[in-house]
Design a protein around this motif. Structure first.
Motif, PDB file in Angstrom:
ATOM      1  N   ASP A   6      11.902   9.794  -5.595  1.00 47.19           N
ATOM      2  CA  ASP A   6      13.422  10.179  -5.703  1.00 47.19           C
ATOM      3  C   ASP A   6      13.022  11.748  -6.627  1.00 47.19           C
ATOM      4  N   PRO A   7      13.972  12.904  -6.494  1.00 48.53           N
ATOM      5  CA  PRO A   7      13.011  14.028  -7.746  1.00 48.53           C
ATOM      6  C   PRO A   7      14.986  13.735  -8.485  1.00 48.53           C
ATOM      7  N   VAL A   8      15.159  12.648  -8.110  1.00 44.51           N
ATOM      8  CA  VAL A   8      17.157  12.691  -8.452  1.00 44.51           C
ATOM      9  C   VAL A   8      17.024  11.976  -9.457  1.00 44.51           C
ATOM     10  N   PHE A   9      16.798  10.260  -8.487  1.00 48.94           N
ATOM     11  CA  PHE A   9      16.537   9.436  -9.718  1.00 48.94           C
ATOM     12  C   PHE A   9      15.825   8.682 -10.262  1.00 48.94           C
ATOM     13  N   PHE A  10      14.098   9.092 -10.005  1.00 48.76           N
ATOM     14  CA  PHE A  10      13.285   8.840 -10.538  1.00 48.76           C
ATOM     15  C   PHE A  10      12.234  10.153 -10.852  1.00 48.76           C
ATOM     16  N   HIS A  11      11.795   9.974 -12.240  1.00 46.26           N
ATOM     17  CA  HIS A  11      11.143  11.152 -13.240  1.00 46.26           C
ATOM     18  C   HIS A  11       9.880  10.518 -13.585  1.00 46.26           C
ATOM     19  N   ALA A  12       8.862  10.704 -12.993  1.00 49.73           N
ATOM     20  CA  ALA A  12       7.377  10.298 -13.819  1.00 49.73           C
ATOM     21  C   ALA A  12       7.156  10.527 -15.478  1.00 49.73           C
TER      22      ALA A  12
ATOM     23  N   GLU B  55       1.182  12.686  -9.290  1.00 48.42           N
ATOM     24  CA  GLU B  55       2.575  12.811 -10.333  1.00 48.42           C
ATOM     25  C   GLU B  55       3.770  12.268  -9.708  1.00 48.42           C
ATOM     26  N   ARG B  56       3.553  11.365  -7.861  1.00 53.11           N
ATOM     27  CA  ARG B  56       4.243  10.901  -7.517  1.00 53.11           C
ATOM     28  C   ARG B  56       3.205  10.061  -6.039  1.00 53.11           C
ATOM     29  N   VAL B  57       4.491   9.233  -5.589  1.00 53.12           N
ATOM     30  CA  VAL B  57       3.986   8.503  -4.730  1.00 53.12           C
ATOM     31  C   VAL B  57       5.192   8.551  -3.741  1.00 53.12           C
ATOM     32  N   ALA B  58       4.028   7.944  -2.596  1.00 54.00           N
ATOM     33  CA  ALA B  58       4.485   8.570  -1.064  1.00 54.00           C
ATOM     34  C   ALA B  58       3.732   7.499   0.082  1.00 54.00           C
ATOM     35  N   PRO B  59       4.216   7.468   1.296  1.00 54.59           N
ATOM     36  CA  PRO B  59       3.516   6.828   2.282  1.00 54.59           C
ATOM     37  C   PRO B  59       3.065   7.737   2.720  1.00 54.59           C
TER      38      PRO B  59
ATOM     39  N   LEU C 264       3.241   5.721 -14.013  1.00 52.63           N
ATOM     40  CA  LEU C 264       4.051   6.567 -13.511  1.00 52.63           C
ATOM     41  C   LEU C 264       5.567   6.906 -13.917  1.00 52.63           C
ATOM     42  N   PHE C 265       6.475   5.211 -13.285  1.00 55.77           N
ATOM     43  CA  PHE C 265       7.837   5.214 -12.925  1.00 55.77           C
ATOM     44  C   PHE C 265       7.860   3.871 -14.163  1.00 55.77           C
ATOM     45  N   PRO C 266       7.937   3.914 -14.818  1.00 53.13           N
ATOM     46  CA  PRO C 266       8.219   2.452 -15.716  1.00 53.13           C
ATOM     47  C   PRO C 266       9.131   1.911 -15.663  1.00 53.13           C
ATOM     48  N   ASP C 267      10.028   2.791 -15.284  1.00 49.64           N
ATOM     49  CA  ASP C 267      11.586   3.271 -15.900  1.00 49.64           C
ATOM     50  C   ASP C 267      12.079   2.144 -14.215  1.00 49.64           C
ATOM     51  N   ALA C 268      11.434   2.277 -13.413  1.00 50.09           N
ATOM     52  CA  ALA C 268      11.652   2.278 -12.066  1.00 50.09           C
ATOM     53  C   ALA C 268      11.621   0.652 -12.035  1.00 50.09           C
TER      54      ALA C 268
END
Length: 358
Positions: free
Chosen positions: A3-9, A37-41, A103-107
């Motif tokens: 999600d580009p709003v909640f999670f930033h790489a 720079e992102r993950v997706a199905p 990529l997303f340690p805060d998540a």
């Protein structure tokens, strides 16, 4: 997908970075300079996206996926389109998790809702509480006297930390969690609305009424445990309730007083564990399964969803049904029951769907 709003790489990772991080092997021709720079199905991935394939159910999506890089199990490599951007990993999902963490340690754990370090002016911290440098306390949180909290821990909005509670370093205590009479280790995640250390359900019952038994034990949570939202863990009656190192507990789980949960157990949503039950290491309990009290579930045992366990379970056993029995026996029992119902319908002149055959 990301999600580009909640999670930033935090950054981009090249194939070379991923190989170093996970040990995955690129297929011939895959550029080590290619980055994600992102993950997706698989079915939603595009340029700059990393995806993975481990479950054969998703093989059809491999044909049309536009992912920049795909982590794949060795057994599926021959099923992939020619020139697909594959990284071959023995455990693709685990490798995917490692990359996602990079990529997303805060998540990986709840963060402060307000993004500010330190103690918010809206928090109430008793002057006798001891907080190491680097603790974050959000508005509305209450920390009682003599509580101790280690560096790097986040206490979310409206969370309550009771008197004398000890919480280790790099923990996350989410909003509205309540912790009392507890010792919490390092790197523990406690999600929103969880309650730890309240009274166990203990009464001396009889014809003259039910006399409350004082619950004078604690809750002890060891390192690297995760506790889901709205889960409750009662303190011990006359000994501690213990949650072992690395155990992962889903949302809405109930753990009663004096329960001992071993290391690296997995308890799925709506599990209920009655008092003084012991789970040895690496036990898995499926969703909505439950135990009676005062039994032992052996190391590595697996309890199927909705099963109810009333007796000790040997190590490594797989159990299902109510009352729980070995999973093979349970499956044969269901098959036999299905045959009996079908036979009864035929004898009574009904079709297999319950309608009349006349």
């Amino acid at each position: 997908m990301t999600d580009p709003v909640f999670f930033h790489a935090r950054n981009r990772l090249t194939v070379a970075d991923i190989v170093e991080l996970t040990g995955a092997e690129p297929v011939p021709g895959l550029s080590l300079d290619l980055s994600v720079e992102r993950v997706a199905p698989l079915d939603h991935a595009g340029e700059g996206d990393l995806s993975f394939l481990e479950n054969p159910h998703y093989l059809p999506m491999l044909e049309t996926s536009k992912a920049a890089v795909i982590l794949i199990s060795p057994k599926f490599v021959d099923r992939a389109p020619k020139n697909a951007p594959l990284l071959v990993a023995r455990e693709p999902y685990r490798a995917f998790a490692q990359i996602g963490m990079a990529l997303f340690p805060d998540a990986a754990r709840p963060q402060s809702f307000f993004g500010a370090k330190g103690i918010s002016p809206g928090a109430v911290v008793h002057p006798e509480a001891r907080l190491e440098i680097g603790v974050t306390v959000d508005p509305g949180a209450v920390i009682g006297p003599r509580a101790e909290i280690g560096a790097g821990t986040i206490v979310g909005a409206n969370a309550v930390i009771g008197p004398d509670v000890r919480i280790g370093r790099d923990c996350s205590i989410s909003p509205n969690a309540v912790i009392q009479h507890s010792l919490i280790g390092n790197r523990v995640i406690i999600h929103a609305g969880a309650c730890l250390g309240q009274d166990g359900f203990g009464f001396s019952m009889g014809p003259r009424g039910h006399l409350k038994v004082p619950q004078v034990g604690r809750v002890v949570v060891q390192d690297d445990v995760e506790i889901g939202a709205c889960t409750t863990i009662d303190r011990g009656a006359n000994r501690d309730t213990i949650i072992g190192e690395g155990t992962k507990i889903d949302n809405q789980v109930q753990i009663a007083h004096n329960v001992m949960v071993g290391r690296h157990c997995v308890l799925v949503s709506k599990v209920g564990i009655s008092g003084s039950t012991v789970l040895e290491d690496f036990v898995v309990m499926g969703g909505a399964s439950a135990t009676v009290g005062h039994i032992r579930i052996g190391m590595g045992a697996q309890i199927a969803g909705a099963a109810n366990v009333k007796d000790d379970v040997p190590p490594g056993a797989r159990m299902g049904g109510t009352p729980a029995q070995p999973l093979g026996d349970y499956a044969r029992e269901l098959a036999l029951l299905k045959k009996l119902v079908k036979s009864s319908r035929v004898r009574s002149g009904q079709g297999t769907d319950g309608g009349s055959t006349a």
